[in-house]
Write a protein that holds these residues in place. Structure first.
Motif, PDB file in Angstrom:
ATOM      1  N   UNK A 102      49.075  41.327  31.390  1.00 33.32           N
ATOM      2  CA  UNK A 102      50.165  41.738  30.508  1.00 33.32           C
ATOM      3  C   UNK A 102      50.944  42.911  31.098  1.00 33.32           C
ATOM      4  N   UNK A 103      50.228  43.887  31.627  1.00 36.84           N
ATOM      5  CA  UNK A 103      50.879  45.062  32.202  1.00 36.84           C
ATOM      6  C   UNK A 103      51.686  44.706  33.436  1.00 36.84           C
ATOM      7  N   UNK A 104      51.110  43.894  34.314  1.00 35.16           N
ATOM      8  CA  UNK A 104      51.804  43.522  35.537  1.00 35.16           C
ATOM      9  C   UNK A 104      53.012  42.617  35.267  1.00 35.16           C
ATOM     10  N   UNK A 105      52.891  41.752  34.259  1.00 34.41           N
ATOM     11  CA  UNK A 105      54.008  40.879  33.905  1.00 34.41           C
ATOM     12  C   UNK A 105      55.198  41.686  33.392  1.00 34.41           C
ATOM     13  N   UNK A 106      54.916  42.831  32.747  1.00 33.83           N
ATOM     14  CA  UNK A 106      56.014  43.706  32.298  1.00 33.83           C
ATOM     15  C   UNK A 106      56.593  44.509  33.460  1.00 33.83           C
ATOM     16  N   UNK A 107      55.755  44.796  34.458  1.00 33.82           N
ATOM     17  CA  UNK A 107      56.170  45.688  35.536  1.00 33.82           C
ATOM     18  C   UNK A 107      56.875  44.974  36.682  1.00 33.82           C
ATOM     19  N   UNK A 108      56.566  43.695  36.907  1.00 33.39           N
ATOM     20  CA  UNK A 108      57.077  42.984  38.083  1.00 33.39           C
ATOM     21  C   UNK A 108      57.724  41.663  37.695  1.00 33.39           C
ATOM     22  N   UNK A 109      58.685  41.241  38.492  1.00 31.81           N
ATOM     23  CA  UNK A 109      59.341  39.951  38.250  1.00 31.81           C
ATOM     24  C   UNK A 109      58.396  38.789  38.500  1.00 31.81           C
ATOM     25  N   UNK A 110      57.548  38.931  39.526  1.00 30.11           N
ATOM     26  CA  UNK A 110      56.652  37.844  39.918  1.00 30.11           C
ATOM     27  C   UNK A 110      55.227  38.369  40.014  1.00 30.11           C
ATOM     28  N   UNK A 111      54.312  37.696  39.312  1.00 30.30           N
ATOM     29  CA  UNK A 111      52.896  38.035  39.351  1.00 30.30           C
ATOM     30  C   UNK A 111      52.123  36.782  39.743  1.00 30.30           C
ATOM     31  N   UNK A 112      51.156  36.932  40.624  1.00 32.85           N
ATOM     32  CA  UNK A 112      50.370  35.800  41.101  1.00 32.85           C
ATOM     33  C   UNK A 112      48.896  36.060  40.797  1.00 32.85           C
ATOM     34  N   UNK A 113      48.264  35.097  40.108  1.00 35.26           N
ATOM     35  CA  UNK A 113      46.831  35.139  39.852  1.00 35.26           C
ATOM     36  C   UNK A 113      46.147  34.038  40.652  1.00 35.26           C
ATOM     37  N   UNK A 114      44.829  34.156  40.818  1.00 31.63           N
ATOM     38  CA  UNK A 114      44.062  33.211  41.624  1.00 31.63           C
ATOM     39  C   UNK A 114      42.783  32.812  40.893  1.00 31.63           C
ATOM     40  N   UNK A 115      42.455  31.538  40.961  1.00 32.26           N
ATOM     41  CA  UNK A 115      41.111  31.135  40.580  1.00 32.26           C
ATOM     42  C   UNK A 115      40.168  31.474  41.732  1.00 32.26           C
ATOM     43  N   UNK A 116      38.874  31.333  41.489  1.00 30.09           N
ATOM     44  CA  UNK A 116      37.870  31.634  42.507  1.00 30.09           C
ATOM     45  C   UNK A 116      37.240  30.347  43.030  1.00 30.09           C
ATOM     46  N   UNK A 117      36.887  30.329  44.304  1.00 33.60           N
ATOM     47  CA  UNK A 117      36.100  29.189  44.804  1.00 33.60           C
ATOM     48  C   UNK A 117      34.717  29.214  44.186  1.00 33.60           C
ATOM     49  N   UNK A 118      34.013  28.120  44.330  1.00 32.72           N
ATOM     50  CA  UNK A 118      32.707  27.968  43.700  1.00 32.72           C
ATOM     51  C   UNK A 118      31.645  28.675  44.531  1.00 32.72           C
ATOM     52  N   UNK A 119      31.378  29.946  44.208  1.00 28.58           N
ATOM     53  CA  UNK A 119      30.356  30.683  44.958  1.00 28.58           C
ATOM     54  C   UNK A 119      28.972  30.103  44.712  1.00 28.58           C
ATOM     55  N   UNK A 120      28.852  29.257  43.682  1.00 22.78           N
ATOM     56  CA  UNK A 120      27.554  28.627  43.397  1.00 22.78           C
ATOM     57  C   UNK A 120      27.199  27.571  44.427  1.00 22.78           C
ATOM     58  N   UNK A 121      28.079  27.347  45.395  1.00 20.78           N
ATOM     59  CA  UNK A 121      27.748  26.422  46.478  1.00 20.78           C
ATOM     60  C   UNK A 121      26.669  26.998  47.383  1.00 20.78           C
ATOM     61  N   UNK A 122      26.450  28.309  47.303  1.00 21.16           N
ATOM     62  CA  UNK A 122      25.487  28.983  48.165  1.00 21.16           C
ATOM     63  C   UNK A 122      24.089  28.914  47.566  1.00 21.16           C
ATOM     64  N   UNK A 123      23.082  28.742  48.405  1.00 17.94           N
ATOM     65  CA  UNK A 123      21.705  28.729  47.899  1.00 17.94           C
ATOM     66  C   UNK A 123      21.387  30.011  47.136  1.00 17.94           C
ATOM     67  N   UNK A 124      20.749  29.868  46.011  1.00 19.63           N
ATOM     68  CA  UNK A 124      20.380  31.023  45.204  1.00 19.63           C
ATOM     69  C   UNK A 124      21.416  31.448  44.199  1.00 19.63           C
ATOM     70  N   UNK A 125      22.630  30.892  44.298  1.00 19.46           N
ATOM     71  CA  UNK A 125      23.695  31.275  43.369  1.00 19.46           C
ATOM     72  C   UNK A 125      24.115  30.130  42.455  1.00 19.46           C
TER      73      UNK A 125
END
Length: 258
Positions: A102-125
């Motif tokens: 919300x804060x960044x959308x008010x402050x900048x014309x363009x905001x970019x967010x990212x999903x995360x890769x599946x860290x659960x692909x690693x053993x133990x996670x």
């Protein structure tokens, strides 16, 4: 579109870990790559990177967002949330992400967010897979709520390919950082070097002994030190990244990369 000022906020992935400059002068990462390409189109571009490894969303909100707003950016990227998943910090995660967006959308014309890769692909996670999925759903909903651009890294067919990651198999390596940079530039409708998104050659099968050797090396040089460091930090009340400062705290001109 030509951008005047670009500010990156986030954690180790935005800082550029596992993608060192060839001359050893620090980490590059996808944010530097994006800034370099933006500077080709806008030679007067200024770029700041406030990201610090180990930072959770609540820390990004309190430590980085006020500075980012003060820099008066017209482009902001946020890559974060992975440390919240690893540390199980669910109480503040949704509220922090919402306030950051919300804060960044008010402050900048363009905001970019990212999903995360599946860290659960690693053993133990693997037990973390529901958490990663829940966080990605939250990020997707937040991007839609505030009208930000969304880079869904899961759309890349090579997202889980080990070759995109560094030695710790958790952070992106040089190849992965180039692909993320290409996805950002594509979302901004800017030119992209086709080599950055070139299909990877088929993975060559390897003997079982070599797979076992690589796995042992990973456990010895990355997993054990990480676990030992986490336990030690908890005992002394430290957080990952404590004492570190952003690599580009103030907006400054960018020299396009060769």
């Amino acid at each position: 579109m030509h951008y005047r000022r670009y500010v990156a906020i986030g954690d180790s992935c935005a800082e550029g870990l596992e993608d060192p400059y060839p001359d050893g002068r620090g980490y590059r990462g996808w944010t530097d790559l994006v800034a370099g390409e933006l500077a080709r189109l806008s030679p007067s571009l200024e770029y700041a990177n406030l990201a610090v490894r180990g930072r959770r969303l609540d820390q990004i909100l309190t430590e980085q967002v006020p500075t980012a707003v003060a820099h008066r950016p017209d482009l902001v990227t946020l890559f974060g949330g992975g440390n919240d998943v690893l540390q199980g910090r669910w109480q503040t995660m949704a509220r922090s992400l919402d306030e950051i967006a919300a804060t960044m959308a008010r402050a900048a014309d363009t905001v970019v967010l990212f999903t995360l890769p599946d860290i659960a692909r690693l053993p133990g996670l693997r037990r973390l897979r529901p958490r990663v999925s829940a966080l990605n759903d939250l990020i997707t909903e937040t991007a839609a709520k505030y009208g930000t651009l969304l880079i869904d890294v899961r759309d890349d067919e090579y997202c889980d390919d080990e070759r995109l990651y560094g030695g710790d198999r958790l952070h992106l390596g040089p190849l992965g950082h180039h692909r993320v940079a290409a996805h950002v530039l594509t979302a901004l409708k800017l030119p992209v070097d086709p080599a950055w998104l070139a299909p990877l050659p088929p993975a060559c099968p390897e003997p079982l002994w070599r797979t076992a050797s690589r796995h042992w090396t990973w456990l010895r040089h990355h997993v054990y030190p990480a676990v030992h460091g986490t336990v030690r930090n908890k005992l002394i009340g430290r957080q990952p990244g404590d004492g570190l400062v952003p690599k580009r705290p103030d907006p400054a001109p960018v020299t396009p990369m060769p």
